[in-house]
Design a protein around this motif. Structure first.
Motif, PDB file in Angstrom:
ATOM      1  N   GLY A  75      52.025 -16.802 -42.039  1.00 14.90           N
ATOM      2  CA  GLY A  75      50.636 -17.183 -42.261  1.00 14.90           C
ATOM      3  C   GLY A  75      50.252 -18.543 -41.713  1.00 14.90           C
ATOM      4  O   GLY A  75      49.131 -18.740 -41.251  1.00 14.90           O
ATOM      5  N   ASP A  76      51.179 -19.486 -41.739  1.00 14.56           N
ATOM      6  CA  ASP A  76      50.842 -20.822 -41.253  1.00 14.56           C
ATOM      7  C   ASP A  76      50.683 -20.858 -39.730  1.00 14.56           C
ATOM      8  O   ASP A  76      49.950 -21.699 -39.192  1.00 14.56           O
ATOM      9  CB  ASP A  76      51.928 -21.820 -41.663  1.00 14.56           C
ATOM     10  N   GLU A  77      51.357 -19.942 -39.045  1.00 15.64           N
ATOM     11  CA  GLU A  77      51.329 -19.960 -37.582  1.00 15.64           C
ATOM     12  C   GLU A  77      50.211 -19.084 -37.002  1.00 15.64           C
ATOM     13  O   GLU A  77      49.754 -19.319 -35.874  1.00 15.64           O
ATOM     14  CB  GLU A  77      52.675 -19.464 -37.025  1.00 15.64           C
ATOM     15  N   ILE A  78      49.804 -18.087 -37.759  1.00 14.36           N
ATOM     16  CA  ILE A  78      48.895 -17.068 -37.214  1.00 14.36           C
ATOM     17  C   ILE A  78      47.549 -17.629 -36.749  1.00 14.36           C
ATOM     18  O   ILE A  78      47.054 -17.241 -35.680  1.00 14.36           O
ATOM     19  CB  ILE A  78      48.720 -15.922 -38.228  1.00 14.36           C
ATOM     20  N   PRO A  79      46.903 -18.555 -37.484  1.00  9.57           N
ATOM     21  CA  PRO A  79      45.627 -19.083 -36.977  1.00  9.57           C
ATOM     22  C   PRO A  79      45.735 -19.650 -35.570  1.00  9.57           C
ATOM     23  O   PRO A  79      44.820 -19.488 -34.754  1.00  9.57           O
ATOM     24  CB  PRO A  79      45.268 -20.161 -37.995  1.00  9.57           C
ATOM     25  N   GLY A  80      46.864 -20.302 -35.278  1.00 12.13           N
ATOM     26  CA  GLY A  80      47.039 -20.856 -33.946  1.00 12.13           C
ATOM     27  C   GLY A  80      47.225 -19.789 -32.884  1.00 12.13           C
ATOM     28  O   GLY A  80      46.897 -20.006 -31.707  1.00 12.13           O
ATOM     29  N   VAL A  81      47.736 -18.616 -33.306  1.00 11.72           N
ATOM     30  CA  VAL A  81      47.934 -17.511 -32.365  1.00 11.72           C
ATOM     31  C   VAL A  81      46.624 -16.796 -32.089  1.00 11.72           C
ATOM     32  O   VAL A  81      46.304 -16.465 -30.938  1.00 11.72           O
ATOM     33  CB  VAL A  81      48.989 -16.523 -32.915  1.00 11.72           C
ATOM     34  N   ALA A 137      44.802  -8.826 -33.634  1.00  7.37           N
ATOM     35  CA  ALA A 137      43.739  -9.820 -33.800  1.00  7.37           C
ATOM     36  C   ALA A 137      42.576  -9.523 -32.859  1.00  7.37           C
ATOM     37  O   ALA A 137      41.401  -9.682 -33.224  1.00  7.37           O
ATOM     38  CB  ALA A 137      44.286 -11.222 -33.538  1.00  7.37           C
ATOM     39  N   GLU A 138      42.890  -9.088 -31.641  1.00  4.10           N
ATOM     40  CA  GLU A 138      41.836  -8.769 -30.695  1.00  4.10           C
ATOM     41  C   GLU A 138      40.979  -7.617 -31.208  1.00  4.10           C
ATOM     42  O   GLU A 138      39.747  -7.644 -31.117  1.00  4.10           O
ATOM     43  CB  GLU A 138      42.419  -8.432 -29.325  1.00  4.10           C
ATOM     44  N   GLU A 147      52.963 -10.774 -29.710  1.00  3.88           N
ATOM     45  CA  GLU A 147      52.158  -9.820 -28.952  1.00  3.88           C
ATOM     46  C   GLU A 147      51.448  -8.843 -29.878  1.00  3.88           C
ATOM     47  O   GLU A 147      50.272  -8.502 -29.670  1.00  3.88           O
ATOM     48  CB  GLU A 147      53.039  -9.071 -27.956  1.00  3.88           C
ATOM     49  N   ARG A 148      52.142  -8.403 -30.919  1.00  2.00           N
ATOM     50  CA  ARG A 148      51.529  -7.508 -31.900  1.00  2.00           C
ATOM     51  C   ARG A 148      50.367  -8.186 -32.598  1.00  2.00           C
ATOM     52  O   ARG A 148      49.289  -7.611 -32.797  1.00  2.00           O
ATOM     53  CB  ARG A 148      52.551  -7.072 -32.953  1.00  2.00           C
ATOM     54  N   ILE A 149      50.601  -9.449 -33.004  1.00  2.00           N
ATOM     55  CA  ILE A 149      49.546 -10.193 -33.698  1.00  2.00           C
ATOM     56  C   ILE A 149      48.327 -10.362 -32.795  1.00  2.00           C
ATOM     57  O   ILE A 149      47.187 -10.171 -33.221  1.00  2.00           O
ATOM     58  CB  ILE A 149      50.078 -11.573 -34.152  1.00  2.00           C
ATOM     59  N   GLU A 150      48.567 -10.679 -31.538  1.00  2.00           N
ATOM     60  CA  GLU A 150      47.460 -10.869 -30.600  1.00  2.00           C
ATOM     61  C   GLU A 150      46.673  -9.575 -30.406  1.00  2.00           C
ATOM     62  O   GLU A 150      45.433  -9.587 -30.362  1.00  2.00           O
ATOM     63  CB  GLU A 150      47.990 -11.366 -29.258  1.00  2.00           C
ATOM     64  N   THR A 151      47.411  -8.452 -30.315  1.00  2.00           N
ATOM     65  CA  THR A 151      46.739  -7.164 -30.115  1.00  2.00           C
ATOM     66  C   THR A 151      45.881  -6.803 -31.325  1.00  2.00           C
ATOM     67  O   THR A 151      44.718  -6.410 -31.196  1.00  2.00           O
ATOM     68  CB  THR A 151      47.756  -6.056 -29.860  1.00  2.00           C
ATOM     69  N   MET A 178      45.569  -9.657 -42.019  1.00  2.00           N
ATOM     70  CA  MET A 178      46.705  -9.817 -42.934  1.00  2.00           C
ATOM     71  C   MET A 178      46.775  -8.665 -43.927  1.00  2.00           C
ATOM     72  O   MET A 178      47.858  -8.229 -44.319  1.00  2.00           O
ATOM     73  CB  MET A 178      46.586 -11.146 -43.688  1.00  2.00           C
ATOM     74  N   GLY A 179      45.604  -8.143 -44.327  1.00  2.00           N
ATOM     75  CA  GLY A 179      45.601  -7.047 -45.289  1.00  2.00           C
ATOM     76  C   GLY A 179      46.211  -5.782 -44.733  1.00  2.00           C
ATOM     77  O   GLY A 179      46.882  -5.034 -45.459  1.00  2.00           O
ATOM     78  N   GLU A 180      45.989  -5.507 -43.463  1.00  2.00           N
ATOM     79  CA  GLU A 180      46.502  -4.282 -42.855  1.00  2.00           C
ATOM     80  C   GLU A 180      47.908  -4.444 -42.287  1.00  2.00           C
ATOM     81  O   GLU A 180      48.546  -3.453 -41.923  1.00  2.00           O
ATOM     82  CB  GLU A 180      45.551  -3.828 -41.734  1.00  2.00           C
ATOM     83  N   ASN A 181      48.396  -5.674 -42.217  1.00  2.00           N
ATOM     84  CA  ASN A 181      49.729  -5.929 -41.653  1.00  2.00           C
ATOM     85  C   ASN A 181      50.498  -6.865 -42.576  1.00  2.00           C
ATOM     86  O   ASN A 181      50.617  -8.072 -42.302  1.00  2.00           O
ATOM     87  CB  ASN A 181      49.610  -6.540 -40.249  1.00  2.00           C
ATOM     88  N   PRO A 182      51.040  -6.351 -43.673  1.00  2.00           N
ATOM     89  CA  PRO A 182      51.728  -7.205 -44.658  1.00  2.00           C
ATOM     90  C   PRO A 182      52.878  -8.013 -44.059  1.00  2.00           C
ATOM     91  O   PRO A 182      53.178  -9.118 -44.549  1.00  2.00           O
ATOM     92  CB  PRO A 182      52.249  -6.190 -45.687  1.00  2.00           C
TER      93      PRO A 182
END
Length: 576
Positions: A48-54, A13-14, A7-11, A38-42
């Motif tokens: 990293g491998d999953e994030i593009p799909g999210v 990313a949006e 949920e954090r990643i989606e927020t 990725m730069g602002e959220n270490p």
């Protein structure tokens, strides 16, 4: 990856997708989002491998939203980021430099002060373009003042019809003055200020000849009339006002510094006698007229002008006027000096007097002749006023001379007219005629506009003969594609139909050319800056409306002018 992290990643990313889309006014890109995310959220990096799909579905949802919805959503999620983008947009949009000391004034007021001695040439458009833009940027006011205080016969004499012509040209450029003044209506105001100046000991009447005073001035020698008492000066000035002197017999001089290092500033003329009546009925009885530096200086103060733009060659005007301002204890407006603007693409000099002489000698048809570098000319050619304004504003306010490329104006105009300009064929006078042969269609169907299929096609009855431009004529045995019609092979003086398979063009390199039916084409005169061009337009051109902008395919954009004169149609060439 747990649900909370997802949920954090989606927020996040949006937010980044919205920034990417809003900032670049385009669809967001997953790759462009990944970097800042990725730069602002270490802590995201280990996933990293999953994030593009999210974030992929998130970016897609952002791209499906409208421009306004994106800005509203970004304002909700990250208002500071939106504010930063808008601030950058404002900086990017600002072309003109900030006005000096603008914060010191309650309202910015700038004036355009033309002499109504004729229509404007293109260079004149720079002043209203820039001050009109400044007035819009600062929520200020654009003042128009006709500086018409020289009724003498010659190129500077006002022309009655030019007042309305210039107002119309300003409207064409997209501006409306908040106030309009005619200096010739304000003679009594200038007289009152001259009287005040005399009482302050700041002016004296002088009967020296121009040559005598010039010799004294250049030698820093005081005029013998300089020490007249104010009472004598006042009486002689009133005699000037009453018309008791003839032209050249008496002037009123502003007392400055007779030893000033610049002789041009020494005791300059404020008023003189002109025997020629003013062309305006309201001013025809006056004979005592202020010089421009006096009149303009007084008017700038009384009308609340805060900023003046004038040519770099007029620096002495501000210095002369400063003496008057000092006498009256006025604050002088801010001054911006700029260089001259030169315009390419014309053989005629950009000079009102030169253009008038060419018209009077019959070498130009009028102020709107396409060969003349004037506002009436480019307007009749179909150039939008905004296209000129944008080009002028881009020149800025440099003190150096600047060159305006008409290609810039044409590019600006093309952006404004291309979408609405329907297409037509026009074959110029250097043409070749061919008889059609083979089992060809009777009617051609080229598109009305290649980028707007919904407008349909033009139906052109080809008849038995077609006309093409000589350089486009194929050699014997070669093929040519008549646009909207099909492929033809030349056989002597005939064009034989060989089919409508577009592969001939796309794969075999057959040239596509424009054409007109020889028997029904419309005799058309196209007026251009290089002279008139005679040719033939397709029959449907006759149905276009006056002032309509169309494109003659492979020739250029034109403004429809007339369909009646001498049984021919007339179009004015705008640009390619």
């Amino acid at each position: 990856m747990d649900d909370e992290l997802r949920e954090r990643i989606e927020t996040e990313a949006e937010k980044h997708a919205l920034v990417n889309a809003v900032k670049h006014e385009s669809e967001a890109d997953v790759g462009a989002v990944m970097g800042p995310l990725m730069g602002e959220n270490p802590d995201f990096r280990q996933h990293g491998d999953e994030i593009p799909g999210v974030i992929g579905p998130v970016v897609s949802r952002v791209n499906e939203s409208s421009v306004e919805e994106r800005r509203e959503r970004l304002a909700e999620l990250a208002p500071d980021w939106l504010e930063e983008i808008e601030s950058e947009d404002e900086e990017d949009d600002q072309i003109l430099p900030d006005l000096p000391n603008a914060d010191d004034y309650d309202q910015i007021r700038m004036r355009c002060a033309p002499n109504p001695n004729g229509p404007w040439h293109i260079g004149h458009a720079r002043m209203p373009a820039v001050i009109g833009t400044y007035a819009e940027e600062y929520d200020g006011e654009f003042i128009l003042r006709f500086d018409d205080t020289n009724p003498e016969a010659g190129v500077g004499r006002p022309m009655l019809w030019a007042y309305d012509e210039i107002l119309d040209e300003i409207d064409y450029l997209g501006f409306e003055p908040a106030e309009v003044y005619r200096a010739s209506d304000r003679l009594e105001t200038y007289y009152d200020h001259a009287r005040d100046l005399i009482e302050k000991g700041g002016a004296y009447t002088c009967s020296c000849s121009g040559e005598e005073f010039s010799d004294m001035k250049n030698s820093a020698e005081a005029c013998p009339h300089r020490d007249k008492d104010p009472e004598t000066t006042m009486a002689e000035f009133e005699a000037m006002v009453d018309g008791e002197y003839e032209s050249g017999e008496m002037v009123l001089r502003v007392k400055t510094d007779i030893e000033h290092k610049n002789p041009a500033l020494r005791d300059w003329v404020g008023f003189r006698i002109i025997d020629t009546p003013h062309p305006r009925e309201e001013a025809e009885e006056y004979r005592c007229w202020p010089m421009l530096d006096f009149q303009s200086g007084v008017d700038d103060h009384l009308t609340g002008v805060t900023h003046i733009i004038r040519g770099i060659d007029l620096q002495d005007s501000a210095k002369r006027q400063q003496f008057v301002y000092d006498y009256f204890d006025w604050e002088y407006p801010e001054v911006i000096h700029w260089g001259h603007v030169q315009v390419d693409a014309y053989d005629v000099k950009m000079s009102t007097s030169t253009i008038r002489e060419l018209i009077e000698d019959g070498e130009l048809d009028g102020w709107d002749d396409p060969r003349a570098p004037t506002i009436p000319s480019v307007r009749r050619r179909g150039i939008r006023g905004e296209a000129i304004v944008d080009a002028m504003v881009e020149l800025g306010t440099s003190t150096s001379n600047v060159d305006l490329a008409m290609s810039t104006v044409y590019s600006n105009n093309r952006e404004r007219i291309d979408d609405d300009a329907n297409r037509y064929f026009f074959v110029r006078e250097d043409h070749a005629d061919f008889t059609l042969a083979g089992d060809h269609p009777e009617t051609a169907h080229p598109p009305v506009h290649p980028e707007h299929e919904d407008r349909g096609t033009r139906d052109i009855d080809a008849g038995t003969r077609v006309r093409v431009e000589e350089p486009d004529a194929p050699d014997d045995g070669e093929r040519i594609w008549l646009k909207g019609f099909g492929c033809f092979r030349r056989e002597d003086d005939e064009l034989t139909y060989v089919g409508d398979d577009i592969a001939a063009v796309r794969e075999e390199g057959v040239d596509v050319i424009h054409w007109v039916p020889a028997d029904t084409a419309v005799l058309t005169r196209m007026r251009t800056p290089d002279g008139d061009v005679t040719g033939y337009a397709e029959p449907g051109f006759r149905e276009t409306d006056e002032d309509e902008m169309v494109q003659f395919e492979r020739v250029g954009f034109v403004r429809v002018d007339d369909h009646e004169e001498h049984d021919e149609s007339v179009a004015y060439f705008a640009h390619e």
